[in-house]
Design an enzyme around this catalytic site. Structure first.
Site, PDB file in Angstrom:
ATOM      1  N   HIS A 169       0.846  -1.187   0.000  1.00  0.00           N
ATOM      2  CA  HIS A 169       0.000   0.000   0.000  1.00  0.00           C
ATOM      3  C   HIS A 169       0.891   1.249   0.000  1.00  0.00           C
ATOM      4  O   HIS A 169       1.551   1.541   0.994  1.00  0.00           O
ATOM      5  CB  HIS A 169      -0.915  -0.005   1.238  1.00  0.00           C
ATOM      6  CG  HIS A 169      -1.934  -1.097   1.184  1.00  0.00           C
ATOM      7  ND1 HIS A 169      -2.368  -1.768   2.308  1.00  0.00           N
ATOM      8  CD2 HIS A 169      -2.605  -1.616   0.130  1.00  0.00           C
ATOM      9  CE1 HIS A 169      -3.271  -2.662   1.931  1.00  0.00           C
ATOM     10  NE2 HIS A 169      -3.428  -2.588   0.619  1.00  0.00           N
TER      11      HIS A 169
ATOM     12  N   GLU B 148       1.229   3.860   2.854  1.00  0.00           N
ATOM     13  CA  GLU B 148       1.720   3.434   4.164  1.00  0.00           C
ATOM     14  C   GLU B 148       3.239   3.484   4.187  1.00  0.00           C
ATOM     15  O   GLU B 148       3.925   2.466   4.278  1.00  0.00           O
ATOM     16  CB  GLU B 148       1.175   2.033   4.481  1.00  0.00           C
ATOM     17  CG  GLU B 148      -0.337   2.056   4.648  1.00  0.00           C
ATOM     18  CD  GLU B 148      -0.995   0.691   4.523  1.00  0.00           C
ATOM     19  OE1 GLU B 148      -2.239   0.636   4.507  1.00  0.00           O
ATOM     20  OE2 GLU B 148      -0.276  -0.309   4.444  1.00  0.00           O
TER      21      GLU B 148
ATOM     22  N   HIS C 199       2.810  -3.207   6.997  1.00  0.00           N
ATOM     23  CA  HIS C 199       1.780  -2.233   6.628  1.00  0.00           C
ATOM     24  C   HIS C 199       1.781  -1.054   7.595  1.00  0.00           C
ATOM     25  O   HIS C 199       2.464  -1.069   8.604  1.00  0.00           O
ATOM     26  CB  HIS C 199       0.389  -2.891   6.675  1.00  0.00           C
ATOM     27  CG  HIS C 199       0.091  -3.757   5.506  1.00  0.00           C
ATOM     28  ND1 HIS C 199      -0.791  -3.399   4.525  1.00  0.00           N
ATOM     29  CD2 HIS C 199       0.580  -4.971   5.151  1.00  0.00           C
ATOM     30  CE1 HIS C 199      -0.843  -4.364   3.619  1.00  0.00           C
ATOM     31  NE2 HIS C 199      -0.024  -5.335   3.977  1.00  0.00           N
TER      32      HIS C 199
ATOM     33  N   GLU D 292       1.274  -4.203  11.377  1.00  0.00           N
ATOM     34  CA  GLU D 292       0.705  -2.868  11.196  1.00  0.00           C
ATOM     35  C   GLU D 292       1.418  -1.883  12.114  1.00  0.00           C
ATOM     36  O   GLU D 292       1.467  -2.081  13.322  1.00  0.00           O
ATOM     37  CB  GLU D 292      -0.788  -2.871  11.561  1.00  0.00           C
ATOM     38  CG  GLU D 292      -1.629  -3.837  10.737  1.00  0.00           C
ATOM     39  CD  GLU D 292      -2.126  -3.218   9.440  1.00  0.00           C
ATOM     40  OE1 GLU D 292      -1.752  -2.055   9.161  1.00  0.00           O
ATOM     41  OE2 GLU D 292      -2.889  -3.885   8.725  1.00  0.00           O
TER      42      GLU D 292
END
Ligand SMILES: [Zn+2]
Length: 1184
Positions: A881, A884, A978, A1063
């Protein structure tokens, strides 16, 4: 009602007079009650007298088991005698007036509502009904109604609704009856069916008769009537009636009346109730129109402005603001299309999905804005209106948990035959290499030391895996060429040559003095222009940016800059000052430019942003999370409303616009200059709204019409000391960490020149709220009536002639990655086996690098070679992504640690074979996308069946994993890095059948499911090692919506038990050492390094024997000490909960998981909302 049983005999003191009377009353129930009215009258009168005079008697009548309430209600039901009825009603009234809700609850539970409603009906049939009785019954109903959930339905079914309405109509001027009747009506109208029925009976008009003009007489009647009216106006039908009778303007007039007359603010509750009516009536389109037509915006704006200084009137201001926001005319975004302003023609359009939809739209329908009501979230309070939406979202996420057991069981299906997968063998040279060509002579640490193997020239990218499905190259080129033609560039795409890339104006200036260009000797502007082959006019250099360099040099701020001619001095100075080589070992401006020239962007960028050129030096300590000031959002919304109130103040001057053939560069000294035409930039348009306020619109991801979140742009021509307000007006998420203390990032070129090349958190008055720009239903997943959100912040610039950059998070471009990889190879120490391959070429024609890192074998002996070949594989990926960017900084930390020379790194390399794809979506990163690749799709939803042409990086990454699986070398750990925009801390998502089953309560005997609990070990180790990591935020549940993500596919299809998404917060931490701090690149890099340390511990836990056989014993003890020391010092206070206990040194891998209700995972799922900060709690309206 049956005769109730008295508990009198059971040891209740017989001396109690009231209980004796109650007993008499009970014995009378039935026939006697009717025949002997006189006695019942006397008894009830005596009871009434007793409870009026003796407090304890009330208690005696209502204590549990006394049966008092039953007897009283039964008597009321049985008697026909008016006086007895009145006595009993008075008794009930006395009993229920004190004792709080409990006694009322008892009365309701004993059937009190039914008895009273029946009494109301039967008494209404008398002509005329007893006023006294009606008053008492209504008073009691008003008391018990709110405690009876079925009250509204009961009242409607018995016909009581009409009795009250008729009574009211006949007694509008009867003060004795008016109040209790209105109070009951207020309870009736809370039921939506009742509200419609009451509206039909003319109650809306009736209420308007009651509320009348301002009068201090009978304010309680006023208040109740307004509340009733407010409840009635929730019904669309009633709202329409009110609109048709011009009652919206009447309400506004009444509100103004009270606002003017209630100067001492004694009646704010009445004023709030009037606003409540306006709030409900404007839920409908008709209501909003009536409100606007009646000049409601101006009226509420002015009254609110006058209320602002009085804090106690906040609730009025907040409600007014809510109404005004709702009625603010909806605008479209000032864009020709909401599709990305960059076009990229796909080699083929996917058969279905959003991209196909986008391509199949007839031209001109992409921005369908309708006037539908978007009510559901309009009801929420202004300052906190985003909270509840989050709740809903999380609820939806809970519905998302996979419940199909068959789907949860790993399916080890080999989708591609081994023959076809052999094409990936070349990425595993180390498994067949005999290392004969390497010098493995022993040296220093006892570990084989040798210069890193000569890197094989990036092998030709895999474009034709077996199967012969060559991507249609010609088609691709044509697509690119087309996109260039649309940008007005006649050249077909060739390899990007040195000449074909100019430099950004700022770095341009810097580079002229740099050794890169032969023009460095020639300091005349002409010379500079000549050095930049095309695209840059000399006039470009005479702007503020060249002044920047000049003044920077001439001002003496630059130590050591030559004092010669201005130009030369400046350039010398610029050259010297941001010398970050020592501080930033992986950064090299010259190398960056080289890398940027090889990067292919869809817009064919010819500029480089200064921060990327000059590098970023992390501050030594993290920056605190911003405290939100009181009423920020409200103040911002008022400024927005002023656009409507004072339209003449609005400039609406477009100062930047990618959609225009030649993006305007306004240089009149009145406006800021914007730019984002550089790698990862994505500002689409800037509109100067007021002198110091700008609306900014972000570009959508290419081949998409949404995903606006990431931003990166440049600002110049600012005035020093002036506060500018910036509004990014096309955000889409319902909430943002910008509401919880996250700040934007800013990079000042002047600061960089002054020796502080640094992204820093900046911006004040930051908030995020729904705005008045409509979102097309096409870009909102088909939902109609949705709005965009505004992220607003203010900045006061500190330096004259500065060039500043703003970003959503610390930028990390593809060119930066290439630079870092090259520097890593140069720096790479002894004994490191580091190989860089090109996994494949992306859709946009950029190579996707893949790294292999491990330790060189100790020797070329078969034993040592076998040891190397037997090392378990750890597979790491990041940046699928593009928005990010934190994932890239974590990856940088991992890579630096892995290639470093610490003893820990050495032993880690000896333990594992690392396969790393640091950027899975280079095209998205380059082109400033937030979520997608050039195909307009989220690549992390393509892992189930990636398409070779459209998703090459995913196709081949999966191919590598499939190959590993086919040769029985599936990774021990897979982790995809991420960033998370809604949560704080760093945490992992993993996959567990048991925890998923347990969460969903599927009817599966979970004891039959056997599952190795090893998936918890790595996150647990991280929670001990990494200060930013939070175990309680981790989840191991498999969601349906995630079934095509890397984590789930690698777990399910490839059988990798430790398959994770890691994350990292974009905001900061709320636990551990960094609690209350925003995350910075230092903390992110540390996280990446700590993952390595955790992997080393994991290795010790998974294969304790191997350690002894394959490590040199004399370093072994030392390593353990070093590692333990590190772990000890890094360990943050881990909260002791059953599932986060600290692993003892040699504890087995399998540990117990607590499946009880208070396990931390459970809490996380049940209460995932962000806690409100103090300031937000304070912002809450106490009255609503
Ligand atoms: Zn992500």
């Amino acid at each position: 009602m049956n005769k109730p049983k008295m508990a009198l005999e059971k040891g209740v003191p017989s001396s109690s007079r009231v209980l004796m009377l109650l007993g008499q009353l009970e014995r009378m129930n039935g026939e006697a009650m009717l025949s002997d009215a006189e006695v019942s009258r006397q008894i009830t009168s005596k009871i009434l007298h007793l409870i009026q005079t003796q407090e304890k008697t009330r208690k005696e009548l209502t204590t549990k088991g006394s049966g008092g309430m039953e007897v009283i209600l039964a008597s009321l039901e049985n008697t026909r005698d008016l006086q007895t009825i009145l006595n009993i009603l008075c008794i009930l009234n006395e009993l229920l007036s004190v004792g709080g809700g409990r006694r009322i609850g008892v009365c309701v539970s004993k059937g009190g509502t039914g008895v009273l409603l029946q009494l109301l009906i039967s008494s209404s049939k008398e002509t005329p009904p007893s006023e006294e009785l009606m008053m008492h019954v209504h008073t009691l109903l008003a008391k018990i109604g709110p405690k009876d959930r079925k009250f509204g339905v009961k009242a409607r079914l018995t016909g009581a609704l009409n009795v009250t309405v008729n009574l009211l109509k006949q007694n509008v001027n009867n003060n004795k009856l008016l109040l209790p009747c209105l109070q009951v009506l207020r309870v009736y109208s809370a039921n939506s069916v009742n509200a419609v029925s009451l509206g039909k009976s003319g109650v809306v008009e009736l209420m308007f008769k009651v509320i009348g003009p301002y009068s201090k007489k009978n304010t309680s009647v006023m208040k109740v009537a307004l509340d009733t009216l407010g409840a009635l106006l929730k019904s669309k039908m009633n709202a329409r009636r009110a609109v048709e009778r011009a009652q919206v303007s009447a309400l506004l007039a009444i509100y103004q009346d009270w606002h003017r007359n209630d100067t001492r603010h004694r009646h704010t509750l009445i004023r709030k109730s009037i606003l409540g009516c306006l709030k409900n009536v404007t839920n409908s389109k008709l209501g909003r129109k009536a409100f606007t037509d009646a000049d409601g915006m101006r009226i509420l704006y002015h009254t609110s402005t006058e209320c602002l200084p009085v804090r106690t009137l906040d609730s009025l201001v907040n409600t007014s603001s809510l109404i005004m926001r709702k009625c603010f005319p909806k605008n479209r975004l000032p864009l020709p299309t909401i599709k990305s302003s960059y076009q990229y023609a796909l080699p083929h359009v996917p058969a279905g999905g959003p991209v196909a939809q986008l391509y199949n739209q007839p031209p001109g329908v992409d921005d369908v804005v309708d006037e539908s009501d978007d009510n559901e979230d309009m009801e929420l309070d202004t300052e906190n209106d985003t909270e509840n939406e989050e709740d809903d979202k999380d609820k939806a996420e809970n519905d998302d948990i996979e419940t199909d057991i068959a789907k949860l069981r790993p399916r080890l299906t080999q989708t591609r035959p081994l023959d076809e997968l052999r094409v990936y063998e070349r990425f595993f040279l180390e498994l067949s290499e005999d290392f004969q060509g390497f010098d493995l002579t022993d040296s220093r640490a006892g570990i084989g030391v040798t210069p890193a193997p000569p890197l094989p020239k990036p092998p030709k990218p895999i474009t034709v895996p077996a199967g012969g499905q060559a991507p249609p190259k010609g088609h691709l080129e044509a697509g690119l060429a087309a996109s260039r033609l649309e940008k007005g560039e006649p050249h077909p795409l060739g390899p990007l040559e040195l000449e074909s890339i100019g430099l950004s104006r700022a770095p341009e200036k810097l580079l002229m003095g740099d050794s890169l260009s032969p023009a460095a000797q020639d300091h005349t502007p002409q010379g500079e222009a000549g050095a930049t082959p095309r695209g840059l006019e000399p006039s470009d250099l005479s702007g503020s940016l060249s002044r920047l360099a000049l003044e920077g040099g001439g001002g003496g701020a630059l130590s050591g800059s030559g004092g010669g001619s201005e130009d030369g001095g400046a350039e010398q100075g610029v050259l010297e000052v941001p010398d970050t080589a020592a501080m930033l070992p992986l950064h090299d401006p010259e190398l960056y430019i080289q890398m940027a020239k090889g990067t292919r962007s869809v817009p064919s960028y010819a500029e480089v942003a200064y921060p990327d050129y000059c590098g970023h030096l992390a501050p030594s300590t993290p920056e605190p999370i911003l405290e939100r000031a009181y009423g920020v959002q409200r103040a911002k919304i008022f400024q927005d409303i002023e656009r409507l109130i004072h339209p003449n103040d609005i400039l609406d001057k477009v100062v930047y616009d990618l959609d225009l053939q030649s993006c305007p560069v306004i240089d009149d000294g009145e406006s800021l200059k914007f730019n984002s035409q550089f790698e990862s930039g994505n500002l689409r348009k800037a509109v100067q709204v007021r002198k110091f306020e700008y609306d900014l619109i972000l570009n959508s991801d290419i081949n998409s019409n949404h995903y606006h979140q990431w931003f990166y742009f440049e600002v110049s021509s600012m005035q020093v000391g002036t506060t500018y307000r910036f509004n990014i007006i096309n955000c889409e998420k319902a909430n943002s960490q910008f509401n919880y203390g996250m700040q934007v990032l800013m990079y000042s070129v002047q600061e960089a020149i002054g020796g502080r090349p640094q992204w820093g958190r900046t911006g004040q008055d930051i908030c995020y709220y729904k705005n008045h720009f409509s979102r097309s239903s096409i870009a909102a997943g088909g939902q109609k009536g949705k709005s965009y959100y505004t992220m607003t912040f203010t900045v006061t610039f500190q330096h004259k002639d500065d060039v500043c950059y703003f970003a959503y998070h610390y930028p990390y471009t593809y060119s930066t990655l290439k630079m870092h990889l090259q520097k890593l190879q140069e720096k790479c120490g002894d004994g490191v086996y580091l190989r860089e391959d090109v996994l494949c070429e992306t859709l946009g024609g950029n190579p996707c690098p893949m790294l292999t890192i491990t330790a060189m074998p100790d020797s070329t002996s078969p034993t040592h070679l076998n040891q190397l070949r037997g090392r378990p594989v750890v597979f790491l990926t990041a940046r699928v992504h593009p928005g990010e960017t934190n994932a890239s900084w974590v990856m940088k930390g991992t890579l630096e640690f892995l290639t470093g020379s610490s003893p820990l790194a050495q032993s880690l390399r000896a333990c594992y074979l690392f396969k790393i794809i640091p950027m899975l979506n280079p095209d998205g990163v380059i082109n400033g996308s937030h979520r997608c690749s050039l195909s307009g799709e989220d690549l992390n939803r393509q892992w189930q069946s990636p398409n070779l042409e459209l998703h090459p990086t995913i196709y081949h990454a999966k191919g590598l994993l499939q190959y590993l699986n086919a040769i029985q070398r599936a990774p021990l750990v897979f982790c995809d890095y991420h960033g998370h925009s809604r949560k704080k801390n760093v945490f992992m998502y993993g996959c567990s059948i048991k925890e998923t089953v347990w969460q969903t309560n599927i009817n599966a005997p979970s004891c039959e499911l056997h599952e190795d609990l090893g998936y918890r070990t790595l996150p647990k180790l991280l929670s001990q090692l990494a200060p930013a990591f939070s175990m309680s935020s981790c989840s191991f549940v498999v969601e349906r919506s995630k079934e095509a993500t890397a984590r789930v596919v690698v777990w399910r299809e490839l059988g990798v038990q430790r398959s994770y998404t890691m994350e990292s917060t974009l905001c900061g931490c709320d636990q551990g050492k960094y609690k209350g701090m925003q995350i910075g690149t230092r903390e992110l890099e540390e996280m990446g390094a700590q993952l390595c340390v955790a992997l080393l511990r994991l290795h010790r836990l998974t294969s304790p024997l191997e350690l002894h056989t394959h490590m040199h014993t004399h370093t072994h003890t030392h390593l353990l000490e070093v590692e333990n020391e590190l772990i000890e010092t890094q360990r943050c206070s881990v909260t002791t909960s059953p599932t986060t206990y600290v692993l003892a040194e040699d504890e087995p891998v399998l540990e117990e998981v607590d499946y009880s209700a208070d396990s931390d995972t459970d809490q996380d799922l049940q209460d995932p909302t962000e806690p409100l900060s103090d300031s937000e709690l304070n912002d809450k309206d106490p009255l609503s």
